[in-house]
Design a protein around this motif. Structure first.
Motif, PDB file in Angstrom:
ATOM      1  N   TYR A  77      -7.345  14.713   8.395  1.00 54.04           N
ATOM      2  CA  TYR A  77      -7.391  14.844   9.855  1.00 54.04           C
ATOM      3  C   TYR A  77      -6.481  16.013  10.180  1.00 54.04           C
ATOM      4  O   TYR A  77      -5.256  15.877  10.080  1.00 54.04           O
ATOM      5  CB  TYR A  77      -6.898  13.587  10.549  1.00 54.04           C
ATOM      6  CG  TYR A  77      -7.792  12.389  10.372  1.00 54.04           C
ATOM      7  CD1 TYR A  77      -9.032  12.336  10.978  1.00 54.04           C
ATOM      8  CD2 TYR A  77      -7.394  11.305   9.585  1.00 54.04           C
ATOM      9  CE1 TYR A  77      -9.858  11.234  10.828  1.00 54.04           C
ATOM     10  CE2 TYR A  77      -8.209  10.197   9.434  1.00 54.04           C
ATOM     11  CZ  TYR A  77      -9.437  10.169  10.056  1.00 54.04           C
ATOM     12  OH  TYR A  77     -10.253   9.085   9.907  1.00 54.04           O
ATOM     13  N   HIS A 134      -3.403  16.605   7.976  1.00 49.95           N
ATOM     14  CA  HIS A 134      -2.935  15.358   7.374  1.00 49.95           C
ATOM     15  C   HIS A 134      -3.990  14.833   6.384  1.00 49.95           C
ATOM     16  O   HIS A 134      -5.031  14.311   6.791  1.00 49.95           O
ATOM     17  CB  HIS A 134      -2.695  14.339   8.501  1.00 49.95           C
ATOM     18  CG  HIS A 134      -2.349  12.964   8.021  1.00 49.95           C
ATOM     19  ND1 HIS A 134      -1.403  12.727   7.061  1.00 49.95           N
ATOM     20  CD2 HIS A 134      -2.837  11.750   8.372  1.00 49.95           C
ATOM     21  CE1 HIS A 134      -1.318  11.438   6.844  1.00 49.95           C
ATOM     22  NE2 HIS A 134      -2.188  10.816   7.618  1.00 49.95           N
ATOM     23  N   VAL A 193      -5.905  12.421   4.032  1.00 49.18           N
ATOM     24  CA  VAL A 193      -6.021  10.952   4.000  1.00 49.18           C
ATOM     25  C   VAL A 193      -6.677  10.504   2.691  1.00 49.18           C
ATOM     26  O   VAL A 193      -6.148   9.664   1.978  1.00 49.18           O
ATOM     27  CB  VAL A 193      -6.821  10.434   5.215  1.00 49.18           C
ATOM     28  CG1 VAL A 193      -7.009   8.927   5.133  1.00 49.18           C
ATOM     29  CG2 VAL A 193      -6.095  10.786   6.500  1.00 49.18           C
ATOM     30  N   SER A 202      -1.727  -0.761   5.004  1.00 45.21           N
ATOM     31  CA  SER A 202      -2.152  -0.131   6.252  1.00 45.21           C
ATOM     32  C   SER A 202      -1.917   1.383   6.187  1.00 45.21           C
ATOM     33  O   SER A 202      -0.870   1.825   5.734  1.00 45.21           O
ATOM     34  CB  SER A 202      -1.338  -0.751   7.388  1.00 45.21           C
ATOM     35  OG  SER A 202      -1.669  -0.125   8.573  1.00 45.21           O
ATOM     36  N   GLY A 203      -2.918   2.127   6.585  1.00 43.58           N
ATOM     37  CA  GLY A 203      -2.769   3.585   6.633  1.00 43.58           C
ATOM     38  C   GLY A 203      -3.130   4.290   5.342  1.00 43.58           C
ATOM     39  O   GLY A 203      -3.009   5.514   5.236  1.00 43.58           O
ATOM     40  N   CYS A 204      -3.616   3.547   4.324  1.00 49.62           N
ATOM     41  CA  CYS A 204      -3.912   4.218   3.049  1.00 49.62           C
ATOM     42  C   CYS A 204      -5.261   4.934   3.080  1.00 49.62           C
ATOM     43  O   CYS A 204      -5.594   5.677   2.168  1.00 49.62           O
ATOM     44  CB  CYS A 204      -3.863   3.227   1.893  1.00 49.62           C
ATOM     45  SG  CYS A 204      -5.238   2.071   1.886  1.00 49.62           S
ATOM     46  N   GLY A 205      -6.071   4.665   4.117  1.00 53.76           N
ATOM     47  CA  GLY A 205      -7.317   5.418   4.258  1.00 53.76           C
ATOM     48  C   GLY A 205      -8.587   4.586   4.105  1.00 53.76           C
ATOM     49  O   GLY A 205      -9.681   5.143   3.988  1.00 53.76           O
ATOM     50  N   LYS A 206      -8.466   3.256   4.171  1.00 52.73           N
ATOM     51  CA  LYS A 206      -9.649   2.400   3.978  1.00 52.73           C
ATOM     52  C   LYS A 206     -10.701   2.645   5.071  1.00 52.73           C
ATOM     53  O   LYS A 206     -11.877   2.868   4.785  1.00 52.73           O
ATOM     54  CB  LYS A 206      -9.237   0.914   3.996  1.00 52.73           C
ATOM     55  CG  LYS A 206      -8.238   0.528   2.921  1.00 52.73           C
ATOM     56  CD  LYS A 206      -7.938  -0.944   2.940  1.00 52.73           C
ATOM     57  CE  LYS A 206      -7.255  -1.443   4.202  1.00 52.73           C
ATOM     58  NZ  LYS A 206      -5.917  -0.901   4.453  1.00 52.73           N
ATOM     59  N   THR A 207     -10.233   2.611   6.331  1.00 59.95           N
ATOM     60  CA  THR A 207     -11.185   2.786   7.441  1.00 59.95           C
ATOM     61  C   THR A 207     -11.821   4.170   7.392  1.00 59.95           C
ATOM     62  O   THR A 207     -13.025   4.322   7.633  1.00 59.95           O
ATOM     63  CB  THR A 207     -10.455   2.582   8.791  1.00 59.95           C
ATOM     64  OG1 THR A 207      -9.911   1.267   8.788  1.00 59.95           O
ATOM     65  CG2 THR A 207     -11.374   2.755   9.964  1.00 59.95           C
ATOM     66  N   THR A 208     -11.022   5.156   7.040  1.00 55.15           N
ATOM     67  CA  THR A 208     -11.555   6.519   6.941  1.00 55.15           C
ATOM     68  C   THR A 208     -12.664   6.563   5.892  1.00 55.15           C
ATOM     69  O   THR A 208     -13.732   7.150   6.121  1.00 55.15           O
ATOM     70  CB  THR A 208     -10.420   7.490   6.569  1.00 55.15           C
ATOM     71  OG1 THR A 208      -9.375   7.362   7.531  1.00 55.15           O
ATOM     72  CG2 THR A 208     -10.895   8.924   6.512  1.00 55.15           C
ATOM     73  N   GLN A 246     -13.504  -1.866  12.348  1.00 56.61           N
ATOM     74  CA  GLN A 246     -12.272  -2.658  12.418  1.00 56.61           C
ATOM     75  C   GLN A 246     -12.043  -3.216  13.829  1.00 56.61           C
ATOM     76  O   GLN A 246     -11.698  -4.366  13.993  1.00 56.61           O
ATOM     77  CB  GLN A 246     -11.105  -1.761  12.031  1.00 56.61           C
ATOM     78  CG  GLN A 246      -9.858  -2.506  11.692  1.00 56.61           C
ATOM     79  CD  GLN A 246      -8.794  -1.548  11.184  1.00 56.61           C
ATOM     80  OE1 GLN A 246      -8.396  -0.640  11.916  1.00 56.61           O
ATOM     81  NE2 GLN A 246      -8.360  -1.725   9.965  1.00 56.61           N
ATOM     82  N   HIS A 279      -6.758  -7.442   4.607  1.00 57.48           N
ATOM     83  CA  HIS A 279      -5.313  -7.429   4.363  1.00 57.48           C
ATOM     84  C   HIS A 279      -4.898  -8.636   3.538  1.00 57.48           C
ATOM     85  O   HIS A 279      -3.841  -8.652   2.951  1.00 57.48           O
ATOM     86  CB  HIS A 279      -4.549  -7.465   5.698  1.00 57.48           C
ATOM     87  CG  HIS A 279      -4.408  -6.104   6.294  1.00 57.48           C
ATOM     88  ND1 HIS A 279      -4.737  -5.828   7.589  1.00 57.48           N
ATOM     89  CD2 HIS A 279      -3.986  -4.942   5.756  1.00 57.48           C
ATOM     90  CE1 HIS A 279      -4.515  -4.551   7.842  1.00 57.48           C
ATOM     91  NE2 HIS A 279      -4.066  -3.997   6.737  1.00 57.48           N
TER      92      HIS A 279
END
Ligand SMILES: Nc1ncnc2c1ncn2[C@@H]1O[C@H](COP(=O)(O)OP(=O)(O)OP(=O)(O)O)[C@@H](O)[C@H]1O
Length: 685
Positions: free
Chosen positions: A22, A25, A27, A47-53, A84, A192
């Motif tokens: 992004y 940044h 990801v 959280s924030g490791c890039g799963k949703t991306t 999500q 999670h």
């Protein structure tokens, strides 16, 4: 993304060397992942490791910067996606949401009804007529989950489907997922709750945009000699921390050869026809549901134009009344007991009194002062707008001037002239006061000389202005500012009402992530735009007619041209506003941003288009370009059409149409380009 050519291939999803950032940044950092057909794949990571991306890239909502994604899906109908967030039109009922997505996926009413009954019961959802906003967070998530299942997809991508659900329901969802995978469905699920993923056939442990490990839970537990997946994950994280280079050593060996795949591969998952009647129907119905649900907004959109037009007519164009004007009359202190009607040449009358009566009839509020100093002081203190002074022998001097003509003495000319001071701080008011003083003077002269015509054959024309005003060719003899401003006001209102409506609707969908989900389900920009325009157009016709009735029938502003031509012009202008609102909504981050753009542009166009002041009076630099602004020629055409009655064949009128159509095309082109360039706003295919 590519579709497997070989159906016998056992993989449903293969991702190789995936990179995604992004801005600056990063990801995803060279991620490799393989999901076998008919299995459940648990994607785990902090959280924030890039799963949703990653999931967004799989469902084609985002595009990889580098790498490839291969799917066994052929069309978007083969993919079910649960984002999500809830990402639903929460003002719709459960049933309406089912039908909306059912139509998008091309299901028949019967199929939707059947699926809805099945999913409502399985997911223990409340009555189908319940509005989504009235549901709990967990219930909303279940509706979202149901929507991803409605079309029975081959591949199911679920982003944390069990968040916020009670353990019993989570368990039954997992059982259902296991059954589905046994029946041939491929499921990718992020969660999670790491231990929950034990039920998956394979798990991928993700950290900082890459996979640390990927295998069956039992193998990982055995291989790393851990009792829980959480321990495996912690162990791998520690290892990764110690040796960043070890990241890729945990990738299955079979992946190595795949690293040589080309860097970026375009999606070939088919969206289907560019325009589908079903998707169009879904979108139109959804818009109508929304209008019905948001009664206040809908009413507002229909009542607002009437309110604006009523207030416009009540506030604008009327001459100010009861303006206070000071006077000092040295000819006579009081007009009560003196004569001021009759022939000034034969009788002793007081023209100053006649003059003051004329002013009073024009609704001025006259205040008498004893001296000009006092009257001027009152003006300095803003108690009065102007001050008049009549010399002691005012009427006699006027008479002498008439009688002696060019032989009149200079002092007599002075005494026969009215002294008038005026407060020029307000352009409109001072101009009106000055105009009425001059007109009153002419009327006074007329009145004090008219009776003379019969007696001594003197015509008042000898002292009248040597000009004859004939009947106006166009417009009325007493045009008001509202006659001038109404056509431009109509253009501005009809342009900005759709800007407000479109901006609010599109931003609402964008902010909730709804539109992205809909696009991921195969809806195209074209279908969204056409469906929105259809509803918007109907609203616009009603709004335009309402405004025309209020402006031209209720408040009787002049309308001499063709009603159909005027309506058509307003509708073209409104269509431009609708697309303009769309651009603002797409380009701005949120509704507040769109509002700032909207208000700013509104003020700019109002100044430029000749609404407040004639375009002919603009600075010469602006005059060189102001015709090219969106509303200028349309407002000019509307003015000529309504006041002069010109038709479509007149250049002024058709140039109004040409300008509006050109701007409409320009706005559409900008919207198209923006969507092409900024494909992260929402997907087009
Ligand atoms: N639109 C965006 N613009 C900029 N950064 C983003 C955007 N979306 C996500 N990110 C950043 O990318 C990183 C990965 O986000 P992502 O949502 O993919 O993580 P995640 O693993 O799904 O997290 P979570 O489990 O909390 O949902 C995060 O650092 C996030 O802040």
């Amino acid at each position: 993304m590519t579709v497997f050519k070989d159906e016998a291939d056992t993989s449903a999803i293969v991702i190789r060397n995936a990179f995604k950032s992004y801005g600056t940044h990063p990801v995803l950092k060279g991620l490799n992942l393989t999901v076998q057909k008919s299995t459940i794949y648990g994607l785990l990571g902090p959280s924030g490791c890039g799963k949703t991306t990653l999931l967004s890239c799989i469902v084609n909502r985002l595009r990889l910067d580098h790498g490839s994604i291969s799917l066994s899906a052929r069309t978007v109908r083969d993919i079910g996606y649960m984002p999500q967030d809830v990402c639903l039109h929460t003002e719709l009922s459960i049933k309406e949401i089912f039908y909306y997505y059912g139509y998008i996926y091309g299901l028949t009413d019967k199929q939707i009804k059947y699926k809805m009954a099945e999913l409502l019961s399985f997911l223990e959802l409340p009555n189908q007529n319940r509005i989504c906003t009235s549901l709990s967070g967990g219930q909303q998530r279940r509706v979202s989950f149901a929507v991803s299942l409605i079309h029975d997809p081959k591949i199911l991508i679920l982003d944390e489907p069990t968040v916020g659900l009670d353990p019993v329901l989570s368990f039954s969802i997992w059982q259902r997922l296991i059954d589905m995978s046994r029946m041939g469905k491929t499921i990718v699920i992020t969660t999670h709750y790491i231990e929950e993923a034990r039920q998956a056939d394979a798990v991928g442990l993700m950290r900082s945009g890459a996979l640390l490990a990927e295998d069956s839970p039992s193998y990982l537990l055995e291989y790393y000699n851990c009792s829980t997946l959480e321990d495996v994950f912690l162990y791998l994280c520690e290892q990764d921390q110690n040796n960043n280079a070890s990241k890729q050593t945990n990738v299955p060996a079979s992946c190595d050869k795949l690293r040589s795949l080309p860097n970026v591969e375009e999606s070939t998952v088919l969206v289907g026809k560019r325009f589908s009647y079903n998707r169009f129907k879904a979108q139109v119905l959804k818009n109508l549901y929304q209008i019905r649900r948001n009664v206040e907004i809908t009413l507002f959109m229909f009542v607002l134009p009437i309110v604006i037009c009523v207030f416009f007519n009540m506030a604008i164009g009327h001459d100010p009344t009861n303006l206070r004007v000071a006077f000092v009359n040295d000819e006579t202190y009081s007009c009560y007991n003196v004569t001021y009607k009759g022939c000034a040449l034969t009788e002793k009358i007081y023209a100053s009194c006649q003059f003051l009566e004329e002013l009073r009839n024009k609704s001025f509020s006259l205040i008498q002062y004893n001296s000009t100093e006092e009257a001027q002081l009152a003006m300095y203190h803003n108690h009065v707008w102007g001050a008049l002074h009549f010399a002691p022998n005012y009427t006699r001097s006027v008479v002498e001037r008439i009688n002696h003509g060019q032989h009149t003495k200079s002092a007599t000319l002075d005494f026969g002239s009215l002294n008038f001071w005026i407060d020029r701080s307000d352009k409109y008011i001072s101009t009106l006061v000055q105009r009425d003083v001059v007109i009153s003077l002419m009327e006074t002269i007329n009145k004090i000389l008219e009776p003379c015509a019969a007696k001594i054959k003197v015509s008042p024309k000898i002292v009248a202005n040597p000009i004859r005003f004939h009947q106006a060719i166009y417009g009325t003899n007493e045009p008001t500012f509202s006659h001038f401003a109404t056509p431009a006001a109509l253009c501005i209102i009809i342009f900005y009402l759709p800007v407000i409506f479109t901006g609010a609707i599109i931003n609402g969908e964008k902010e909730g992530g709804v539109i992205e989900r809909v696009m991921a389900a195969g809806m195209s920009f074209f279908e969204v735009a056409i469906a929105h325009s259809a509803v918007q157009f109907v609203m616009m016709v009603i709004q335009a007619l309402e405004m025309m009735v209020v402006m031209y029938i209720v408040f009787d502003n002049p309308y001499n041209g063709s009603v159909m031509t005027g309506l058509a012009l307003l509708l073209v202008v409104g269509c431009g506003g609708s697309v303009f609102g769309f651009i603002l909504a797409v380009l701005s981050k949120n509704l507040a941003g769109a509002c700032f753009f909207g208000i700013g542009s509104n003020f700019l166009l109002m100044c430029v288009c000749g609404f407040i002041w004639p375009a002919e009076g603009a600075h010469y630099l602006l005059r060189m370009v102001n015709s090219y602004f969106p509303l200028t020629l349309a407002a000019t055409a509307m003015r000529s059409l309504t006041i002069r009655g010109w038709g479509i064949t007149h250049p002024v009128i058709y140039m109004g149409f040409v300008s509006s159509v050109v701007w409409l095309v320009v706005f559409i082109a900008i919207a198209y380009l923006v969507l092409k360039i900024r494909d992260d706003i929402w997907r087009q295919k």
